[in-house]
Write a protein that holds these residues in place. Structure first.
Motif, PDB file in Angstrom:
ATOM      1  N   THR A 195      27.041 -23.139 -20.121  1.00 53.93           N
ATOM      2  CA  THR A 195      25.056 -23.134 -21.421  1.00 53.93           C
ATOM      3  C   THR A 195      24.344 -24.437 -21.409  1.00 53.93           C
ATOM      4  N   ASP A 196      23.551 -23.639 -21.689  1.00 55.64           N
ATOM      5  CA  ASP A 196      22.627 -24.638 -22.177  1.00 55.64           C
ATOM      6  C   ASP A 196      23.205 -25.047 -23.886  1.00 55.64           C
ATOM      7  N   ASP A 197      23.469 -24.414 -24.232  1.00 56.50           N
ATOM      8  CA  ASP A 197      24.060 -24.305 -25.503  1.00 56.50           C
ATOM      9  C   ASP A 197      24.080 -25.238 -27.134  1.00 56.50           C
ATOM     10  N   THR A 198      23.562 -25.834 -28.010  1.00 62.27           N
ATOM     11  CA  THR A 198      24.067 -26.591 -28.537  1.00 62.27           C
ATOM     12  C   THR A 198      25.828 -26.201 -29.033  1.00 62.27           C
TER      13      THR A 198
END
Length: 362
Positions: A195-198
């Protein structure tokens, strides 16, 4: 006269769901059914495996100590906050053993990871499955509403398996604030690297755990790191919670080869980045091709795509097998396709074309 009978299992054994497997009787040419990495481990990891295997007459460290040290340094948490085990599934079972049991309930979204009801019932607890909201996402309001005085744990799966949907940071913060602090909250992030989740950042982990001592984050080396066959995973949480999990964990729970491979994989940032980039590229291309054929898919943050084709799931699985590729069918709901080699993805598209040509509904 003595009557000979067979041993009888505990009554709950009969109630356990069966973990599904890919259909078909002929081994497929490509496997897109188990969310494994189709890419082999890096040379550095293979070297670590070979070295560790040459000493396999010895016990591993008692609690995965070298991996705990490496994770502590990378995540910025104390070693006392970490518990390792034979995959995140084994660690989750130990967590449920420590904090749930008869008379308690465990809330989770459904459909989600099919091992959840199995592990919850094995712990003696009642599984409370909350249907997904439209868009194949966690219905966080309904999950919060399902909490009772008997609730001992809530499981959040992000990205969710098998739908691939991701909880945004704001959604996660909001649900954590709504769950009472005496209830364990499990955040299963087996696929987070895709994912691109922080949420992948160490700063985010430290902040979440500081604000929510009841939070337990689960991670694995089976997916993005490509070590599914060795079984290595871990949790990170408050030191007191981790201590209780260690109390019910078997000694030497992480074998020496898996431990060495995980330490090497954790240090090989370039290999991880390359693997993730390859999967994300394939996921985007496959999702686009499926959408062009009229299929509506939820956005995925994992190494798989969810095809919610309902009653057509079984026939689509058979079409894929006819093209030499296995997929995971959830009868009446959908088909999960692991992103793999480009040849495997081409086989899936041929199968979808044949399935649609046969008159199946999108």
């Amino acid at each position: 006269m003595m009557t000979h009978t067979r041993p009888a299992p505990r009554p709950l054994v009969a109630s356990l769901p069966v973990y599904s497997k890919a259909g078909g009787t002929v081994p497929p040419r490509w496997r897109a059914s188990s969310n494994e990495s189709f890419l082999p481990p890096s040379p550095a990891v293979l070297a670590a495996i070979e070295e560790a295997a040459s000493h396999c007459q010895r016990y591993p460290s008692l609690q995965g100590d070298p991996l705990v040290a490496a994770l502590s340094a990378q995540l910025g948490v104390a070693p006392e906050q970490l518990v390792t085990g034979a995959g995140s599934l084994a660690v989750l079972q130990q967590l449920l053993t420590a904090f749930t049991g008869p008379g308690t309930e465990v809330v989770f979204a459904w459909r989600s990871y099919e091992a959840y009801p199995i592990l919850v019932r094995l712990a003696g607890a009642l599984d409370v499955a909350v249907p997904l909201a439209p868009g194949h996402r966690h219905d966080l309001d309904a999950m919060a509403g399902a909490i009772t005085e008997s609730t001992a744990a809530v499981i959040l799966c992000s990205p969710n398996n098998p739908t691939g949907t991701v909880l945004a940071d704001a959604e996660l913060d909001a649900i954590l604030d709504r769950i009472p602090p005496h209830i364990v909250v499990v955040l299963d992030q087996a696929y987070l690297e895709f994912t691109d989740d922080t949420g992948a950042s160490s700063a985010r982990i430290v902040a979440l755990l500081a604000n929510h001592p009841n939070l337990v984050i689960l991670r694995t080396f089976s997916k993005a790191y490509g070590l599914a066959g060795l079984r290595a995973g871990y949790l990170v949480t408050h030191p007191d919670v981790a201590a209780h999990v260690r109390a019910v964990s078997p000694p030497f729970g992480l074998n020496a080869v898996a431990e060495a491979a995980a330490v090497a994989a954790l240090a090989d940032d370039a290999a991880l980045a390359a693997n993730v980039a390859t999967v994300v590229e394939g996921r985007t291309a496959l999702a686009t091709a499926l959408a062009d054929r009229g299929l509506t898919l939820p956005d995925s943050g994992a190494n798989f795509l969810w095809l919610p084709v309902g009653d057509g799931s079984a026939s689509l699985e058979m079409a894929c097998l006819a093209e030499g590729v296995s997929v995971r069918c959830f009868a009446g709901e959908g088909v999960r396709v692991t992103v793999g080699s480009r040849d495997a993805e081409a086989a899936v598209l041929r199968a979808v074309d044949a399935w649609l040509a046969a008159g199946n509904d999108r």
